[in-house]
Write a protein that holds these residues in place. Structure first.
Motif, short mmCIF file in Angstrom:
data_model
loop_
_atom_site.label_atom_id
_atom_site.label_comp_id
_atom_site.label_asym_id
_atom_site.label_seq_id
_atom_site.Cartn_x
_atom_site.Cartn_y
_atom_site.Cartn_z
N ALA A 44 -2.46 11.05 -9.51
CA ALA A 44 -2.19 11.68 -10.81
C ALA A 44 -2.11 10.66 -11.93
N PHE A 45 -1.85 9.41 -11.58
CA PHE A 45 -1.73 8.34 -12.58
C PHE A 45 -2.97 7.44 -12.59
N GLY A 46 -3.93 7.76 -11.75
CA GLY A 46 -5.14 6.96 -11.66
C GLY A 46 -4.96 5.70 -10.85
N ILE A 47 -3.94 5.68 -9.99
CA ILE A 47 -3.68 4.49 -9.17
C ILE A 47 -4.32 4.68 -7.79
N PRO A 48 -5.25 3.79 -7.43
CA PRO A 48 -5.84 3.88 -6.11
C PRO A 48 -4.87 3.38 -5.04
N GLY A 49 -5.16 3.72 -3.82
CA GLY A 49 -4.32 3.26 -2.73
C GLY A 49 -4.89 3.66 -1.40
N GLU A 50 -4.15 3.35 -0.37
CA GLU A 50 -4.59 3.69 0.98
C GLU A 50 -3.40 3.71 1.92
N GLN A 51 -3.63 4.35 3.04
CA GLN A 51 -2.64 4.39 4.11
C GLN A 51 -3.11 3.41 5.18
N VAL A 52 -2.18 2.65 5.73
CA VAL A 52 -2.53 1.65 6.73
C VAL A 52 -1.57 1.77 7.91
N ASP A 53 -2.07 1.47 9.09
CA ASP A 53 -1.26 1.49 10.30
C ASP A 53 -0.30 0.32 10.28
N GLY A 54 0.95 0.59 9.98
CA GLY A 54 1.96 -0.45 9.89
C GLY A 54 2.37 -1.04 11.22
N MET A 55 1.90 -0.45 12.30
CA MET A 55 2.20 -0.98 13.62
C MET A 55 1.12 -1.99 14.06
N ASP A 56 0.14 -2.20 13.20
CA ASP A 56 -0.96 -3.13 13.47
C ASP A 56 -0.90 -4.24 12.42
N VAL A 57 -0.38 -5.38 12.82
CA VAL A 57 -0.16 -6.50 11.91
C VAL A 57 -1.45 -6.93 11.22
N LEU A 58 -2.55 -6.97 11.94
CA LEU A 58 -3.81 -7.40 11.34
C LEU A 58 -4.33 -6.38 10.34
N ALA A 59 -4.15 -5.09 10.59
CA ALA A 59 -4.55 -4.06 9.64
C ALA A 59 -3.73 -4.16 8.36
N VAL A 60 -2.44 -4.45 8.49
CA VAL A 60 -1.57 -4.60 7.32
C VAL A 60 -2.00 -5.83 6.52
N LYS A 61 -2.31 -6.91 7.21
CA LYS A 61 -2.77 -8.12 6.52
C LYS A 61 -4.04 -7.84 5.73
N GLU A 62 -4.99 -7.16 6.35
CA GLU A 62 -6.25 -6.85 5.69
C GLU A 62 -6.04 -5.94 4.47
N ALA A 63 -5.24 -4.90 4.64
CA ALA A 63 -4.96 -3.98 3.53
C ALA A 63 -4.21 -4.69 2.41
N GLY A 64 -3.29 -5.57 2.78
CA GLY A 64 -2.55 -6.34 1.78
C GLY A 64 -3.47 -7.24 0.98
N GLN A 65 -4.40 -7.88 1.66
CA GLN A 65 -5.36 -8.75 0.96
C GLN A 65 -6.22 -7.94 -0.01
#
Length: 179
Positions: A44-65
């Motif tokens: 609603a504010f024009g902010i992009p984002g995504e959901q990431v598997d927080g139980m997967d350290v490498l997925a969180v690292k990639e999404a964070g980057q």
């Protein structure tokens, strides 16, 4: 929502992280809200984002980057919804009877983030069992020392209530009068 709005209006380089452990005090998110995709509330504010598997350290690292690169490129804020799982109740007064022991144990056995990254490190020969035990010991010492420091420290002075608080107008009177 006010923060989302301001961040988008001013193109602020902010990464909003929502740690979604799937439960409120005693209710599943699925039972308490129609819109379970929390990162989507930024649309609603024009902010992009995504959901990431927080139980997967490498997925969180990639999404964070990805989120940090978005912000550093001057594209404004980004929302990361990190899907985790809470093993225990919300507090000491929460017996967590809203889910089964089997559900919790299954998550521990199959999806525990710390155990999974530990296995990755061992399999990739990035660390030995002894090195990881030494890290665990060091962490426990830091946590215990921090807890002791907190218990042994005096309560902060009332004037500290206003430390690092920024507002266009401060309340009238002293901290003692406003406490």
């Amino acid at each position: 929502y006010e923060t989302y709005n301001m961040a988008e209006l001013w193109d602020l380089p902010v990464v909003f992280v929502i740690e979604n452990n799937q439960y409120a005090m005693g209710t599943s998110v699925k039972r308490s809200t129609k819109s379970t995709s929390l990162f989507g509330r930024g649309e609603a504010f024009g902010i992009p984002g995504e959901q990431v598997d927080g139980m997967d350290v490498l997925a969180v690292k990639e999404a964070g980057q990805k989120a940090v690169a978005h912000c550093r490129a001057g594209k404004g804020p980004y929302i990361l919804e990190v899907m985790t799982y809470r093993y225990r109740g919300h507090s000491m007064s929460d017996p967590a009877k809203y889910r089964t022991r089997e559900e919790v144990q299954k998550m521990r056995d199959e999806r525990d983030a710390i155990e999974n990254v530990r296995e990755l490190m061992l399999q990739g020969k990035h660390a030995s069992e002894d090195e990881l035990k030494a890290v665990d010991k060091e962490i426990k010492e830091i946590v215990n020392a921090s807890a002791e420091f907190a218990k042994d420290s005096p309560e902060p002075a009332l004037d500290e209530l206003w430390t690092d608080i920024y507002a266009s107008e401060l309340p009238q009177g002293s901290a003692e009068e406003n406490a």
